[in-house]
Write an enzyme that holds these catalytic residues in place. Sequence first.
Site, mmCIF file in Angstrom:
data_model
loop_
_atom_site.group_PDB
_atom_site.id
_atom_site.type_symbol
_atom_site.label_atom_id
_atom_site.label_comp_id
_atom_site.label_asym_id
_atom_site.label_seq_id
_atom_site.Cartn_x
_atom_site.Cartn_y
_atom_site.Cartn_z
ATOM 1 C CG ASP A 42 -1.691 1.253 1.223
ATOM 2 O OD1 ASP A 42 -2.972 1.279 0.807
ATOM 3 O OD2 ASP A 42 -1.257 2.356 1.828
ATOM 4 C CE1 TYR A 55 0.549 8.117 2.532
ATOM 5 C CE2 TYR A 55 1.159 5.672 1.846
ATOM 6 C CZ TYR A 55 0.082 6.707 2.395
ATOM 7 O OH TYR A 55 -0.706 6.277 3.045
ATOM 8 C CE LYS A 80 -3.787 4.767 0.942
ATOM 9 N NZ LYS A 80 -2.214 4.482 0.825
ATOM 10 C CG HIS A 132 -4.686 9.853 0.676
ATOM 11 N ND1 HIS A 132 -3.247 9.830 0.089
ATOM 12 C CD2 HIS A 132 -4.818 9.417 1.764
ATOM 13 C CE1 HIS A 132 -2.587 9.363 1.297
ATOM 14 N NE2 HIS A 132 -3.517 9.146 2.159
#
Length: 280
Positions: free
Chosen positions: A46, A51, A76, A112
């Site tokens: 994931d 990120y 996401k 998200h």
Amino acid sequence: MSKVPSLTLNNGVAMPQLGFGVWQVPDDEAAKAVGTALEAGYRSIDTAAIYENEEGTGRAVAASGIAREELFITTKLWNGSSVTWTRDAVLREFDASLKKLGLDHVDLYLIHWPRAMREDYLTIWKTFTEIEQSGRATAIGVSNFKVPQLSRVIEESGVVPAVNQVELHPQLQQTELRAFHAEHGIRTEAWSPLGQGKGLLEVPTVVAIAQKHGRTPAQVVLRWHLQTGNVVIPKSVTPSRIAENFDVFGFELDDEDMLALAALDEGKRLGPDPDGFDWN
């Protein structure tokens, strides 16, 4: 063959119940961490655009030698206000994620955050349904949505999210939300499943159950998630903890354990409340 059980999503796709999360893992460390996780037996990874480690994740996947059909990759869309979220904008962001991952499709694509005060998630979701229909995302879902946003998405699009990924741990059990998920065929996925190292693993009840089973507190909490029916994605960059978090299939919590852990729920959020969370 992975020993991780799979749950069937509402479109018939199988999703591993235990995966590996890479939140807060720098891109230059992600390849090593994900590689270690894949070697340990994880097959679900994931990540997310925000990120900034999709490239490192993709490098680990490519280097693993594991057949693509054995992997389940989630990313996401970071739907910030710096972009006007038209259909084309969503498609551009999705294409960018695929390119960074080095993949021709992902297994799960999530919005998200709902950013409920803006309601642009409705336009985004309708574009997500196109992406799923194209085969470039095997399943689509959301993250951090509450019941009102889920209801609007379902009512206005006619498409039920396959997954809602939310903060969830014994001190924030999201009972009402999980009941809505169960009623509508949405799988519950837990982020921060171990409480972000902010005291959950030192709670006497958790420690006592761990001692009873000869396991660590983290293994007990992850086992609770699995027996509750949650999909869970613990994160670590430490090889021993990556392996420890995967070793949760050789024991089972009894009814007394589950009741004791259920009693820990206090509605304690460690992350932001989606109702008031916005960003640029």
